[in-house]
Design a protein around this motif. Structure first.
Motif, PDB file in Angstrom:
ATOM      1  N   VAL A  97       0.841  -1.199   0.000  1.00  0.00           N
ATOM      2  CA  VAL A  97       0.000   0.000   0.000  1.00  0.00           C
ATOM      3  C   VAL A  97       0.875   1.248   0.000  1.00  0.00           C
ATOM      4  CG1 VAL A  97      -1.702   1.311   1.335  1.00  0.00           C
ATOM      5  CG2 VAL A  97      -1.964  -1.157   1.066  1.00  0.00           C
ATOM      6  N   LYS A  98       1.954   1.186   0.779  1.00  0.00           N
ATOM      7  CA  LYS A  98       2.888   2.330   0.816  1.00  0.00           C
ATOM      8  C   LYS A  98       3.423   2.607  -0.598  1.00  0.00           C
ATOM      9  CE  LYS A  98       7.260   2.116   1.220  1.00  0.00           C
ATOM     10  NZ  LYS A  98       8.597   1.650   1.482  1.00  0.00           N
TER      11      LYS A  98
ATOM     12  N   LYS B 169       0.660   4.091  -2.851  1.00  0.00           N
ATOM     13  CA  LYS B 169       0.402   5.510  -2.543  1.00  0.00           C
ATOM     14  C   LYS B 169       1.511   6.377  -3.139  1.00  0.00           C
ATOM     15  CE  LYS B 169      -2.770   5.020   1.269  1.00  0.00           C
ATOM     16  NZ  LYS B 169      -2.983   4.911   2.712  1.00  0.00           N
TER      17      LYS B 169
ATOM     18  N   ALA C 284       0.707   6.675  -6.757  1.00  0.00           N
ATOM     19  CA  ALA C 284      -0.412   7.619  -6.957  1.00  0.00           C
ATOM     20  C   ALA C 284       0.084   9.056  -6.797  1.00  0.00           C
ATOM     21  CB  ALA C 284      -1.531   7.316  -5.966  1.00  0.00           C
ATOM     22  N   LYS C 285       0.944   9.281  -5.804  1.00  0.00           N
ATOM     23  CA  LYS C 285       1.470  10.629  -5.550  1.00  0.00           C
ATOM     24  C   LYS C 285       2.294  11.110  -6.741  1.00  0.00           C
ATOM     25  CE  LYS C 285       3.730  13.142  -1.822  1.00  0.00           C
ATOM     26  NZ  LYS C 285       5.193  13.092  -1.915  1.00  0.00           N
TER      27      LYS C 285
ATOM     28  N   SER D  59      -6.995  -1.013  -0.921  1.00  0.00           N
ATOM     29  CA  SER D  59      -6.051  -1.390   0.124  1.00  0.00           C
ATOM     30  C   SER D  59      -6.737  -2.302   1.131  1.00  0.00           C
ATOM     31  CB  SER D  59      -5.547  -0.128   0.832  1.00  0.00           C
ATOM     32  OG  SER D  59      -4.984  -0.489   2.069  1.00  0.00           O
TER      33      SER D  59
ATOM     34  N   ASP E 177      -5.681  -1.835   4.886  1.00  0.00           N
ATOM     35  CA  ASP E 177      -6.173  -0.802   5.795  1.00  0.00           C
ATOM     36  C   ASP E 177      -7.582  -1.046   6.309  1.00  0.00           C
ATOM     37  OD1 ASP E 177      -3.824   0.700   5.877  1.00  0.00           O
ATOM     38  OD2 ASP E 177      -4.245   1.576   3.922  1.00  0.00           O
TER      39      ASP E 177
ATOM     40  N   GLY F  79      -6.287   5.330  -8.387  1.00  0.00           N
ATOM     41  CA  GLY F  79      -6.016   5.798  -7.019  1.00  0.00           C
ATOM     42  C   GLY F  79      -6.018   4.633  -6.058  1.00  0.00           C
ATOM     43  N   VAL F  80      -5.726   4.942  -4.800  1.00  0.00           N
ATOM     44  CA  VAL F  80      -5.733   3.903  -3.764  1.00  0.00           C
ATOM     45  C   VAL F  80      -6.978   4.108  -2.915  1.00  0.00           C
ATOM     46  CG1 VAL F  80      -4.460   2.860  -1.859  1.00  0.00           C
ATOM     47  CG2 VAL F  80      -3.205   3.909  -3.761  1.00  0.00           C
TER      48      VAL F  80
END
Ligand code: ADE
Length: 416
Positions: A157-158, A161, A164-165, A175, A178, A376-377
């Motif tokens: 997930v990290k 992200k 995505a960033k 995810s 989460d 996106g996440v």
């Protein structure tokens, strides 16, 4: 480069794998109920799912469920040491394309990802985000066909992200990590049990009375520290985060830096998701016989180049135990090559826990197939998270309280 493609089936291997899968299946009521719920509907008919997961028995139950719900499934292993060959062979016997081998080289590992990605996929089920990262770097032409996917783990997930960033993640990823039904149980109690299972079955050592150093007090670190204490160990936690550090203290652990803990600890466990957590300067100060193990996704937390540099020789002295004979006269023992100790030296999390996580994976893949989301996440929708938890409780014979109308009014009001 060699790809782990097999043409002939080893029937004895497949038979052993099948028993493992059937054993797991009986303790997975959430997956069983999802199968029963969706079987007639065949919601994955026409979908092609590419998976990169730890290929052991519970994972096979997920992959088989996806197939039974209509999907074509192609799978690769998400770690060279977590793949169980008998389980893969059982899946191949059923006609699934599985690209992995226990002990595969790094080249083979990536070639196996490529073998999966050469297929016409539209859904990705990932653990660690290697499949997602590779499709974005090497198969850009395939990106438009991907509806999206789901990611199992914190590290994955990290990475998503970060993609995505950087504006490059081209499809939606859910995810699973989460969701409450995942991290509260899989990360904490799953890791808590499976890490000690892997260490104990590999070393046959006593935990009681040992000083255990746990690097990282996220959900995984919390679980490992909790179970270490229950086994009779004294626990030292290392942390960067002030709240987590204080939480560890309140939970009855000592909190130190790795530099302070290095000369004291008997067993060192890394669960930070970061790299170079245990480095040369720490290893040089450790006691003779210190045990090193990692439970973070990648084998970068115990920094092996430093270990090698400090050593005059490395000997494999038991299955999954390497003795690094340091030039200072001490030895330190590294478990499972510093890869995920619970999967490299064991079978991964307990079955009943992976039942929840894989229930979430299935529901998330289904959600992706039914909704048109932007890249996106995404979190798992709360109602799905709750529904999975309720199914698990029901299967465990546990009933919940319900609010009386009067109580509901009281909770919503302010006058009283
Ligand atoms: N078994 C299958 N996937 C796993 C995971 N991500 N962690 C622990 N055990 C597993």
């Amino acid at each position: 480069m060699e790809m782990t493609e097999k043409t002939t089936i080893d029937m004895e291997l497949a038979r052993r794998g099948r028993y493992k899968i059937e054993w797991a299946w009986q303790f997975m009521p959430v997956l069983q109920s999802l199968l029963a719920r969706y079987q007639d509907e065949q919601p994955f008919k026409g979908h092609s799912i590419g998976a990169c997961l730890h290929l052991e028995a519970k994972t096979a139950c997920l992959l088989e469920t996806l197939r039974k719900l209509g999907a074509t499934v192609v799978a690769a292993g998400s770690n060279p040491l977590s793949t169980q060959d008998d389980v893969c062979e059982a899946l191949r016997l059923e006609g699934m394309e599985v690209f992995s081998r226990h002990g595969m080289t790094t080249d083979e590992y990536f070639e196996n990802l490529h073998a999966v990605l050469r297929h016409d996929l539209d859904i990705i089920v990932d653990d660690g985000a290697d499949l997602v990262a590779t499709i974005h770097t090497d198969y850009k032409e395939k990106l438009p066909k991907i509806l999206g996917g789901s990611e199992e783990t914190t590290t994955g997930v990290k990475r998503l992200k970060a993609m995505a960033k950087d504006g490059i993640l081209a499809f939606p990823m859910i995810s699973v990590n989460d969701a409450k039904s995942k991290y509260l149980f899989d990360n904490r109690y799953g890791t808590g049990q499976s890490v000690w299972d892997g260490i104990m079955r590999t070393t046959n050592m006593l935990v009681a009375g040992k000083i255990v150093v746990v690097a990282g007090y996220g959900w995984c670190g919390r679980g490992v520290a909790l179970r270490a204490k229950a086994l009779g160990a004294r626990v030292i936690v290392t942390e960067l985060d002030p709240h987590r550090a204080f939480e560890a203290l309140m939970d009855g652990c000592e909190v130190k830096t790795m530099e302070q803990a290095a000369p004291i600890g008997d067993m060192f466990l890394t669960l930070t998701g970061n790299r170079k957590v245990i480095r040369g300067e720490h290893i040089a100060r450790m006691k003779d016989g210190a045990l090193l193990a990692n439970a973070g996704h990648f084998d970068v937390e115990v920094w092996k180049p430093d270990l090698c540099e400090l050593s005059e020789k490395v000997e494999t002295i038991r299955d999954n135990v390497e003795a690094y004979r340091l030039r200072n006269g001490n030895s330190v023992f590294l478990l499972g090559e510093g890869r995920l100790v619970n999967l490299a030296c064991g079978d991964g999390h307990p079955i009943e826990i992976m039942d929840l996580s894989f229930g979430m994976q299935l529901e998330s893949a289904l959600y992706i197939s039914r909704h048109s989301l932007k890249p996106g996440v995404y979190d798992v929708p709360e109602d799905l998270d709750l529904a999975i938890m309720r199914t698990k409780l029901e299967a465990s014979g546990i009933s919940l309280e319900t609010l009386l109308p009067e109580q509901e009014a009281y909770m919503k009001g302010w006058q009283e």
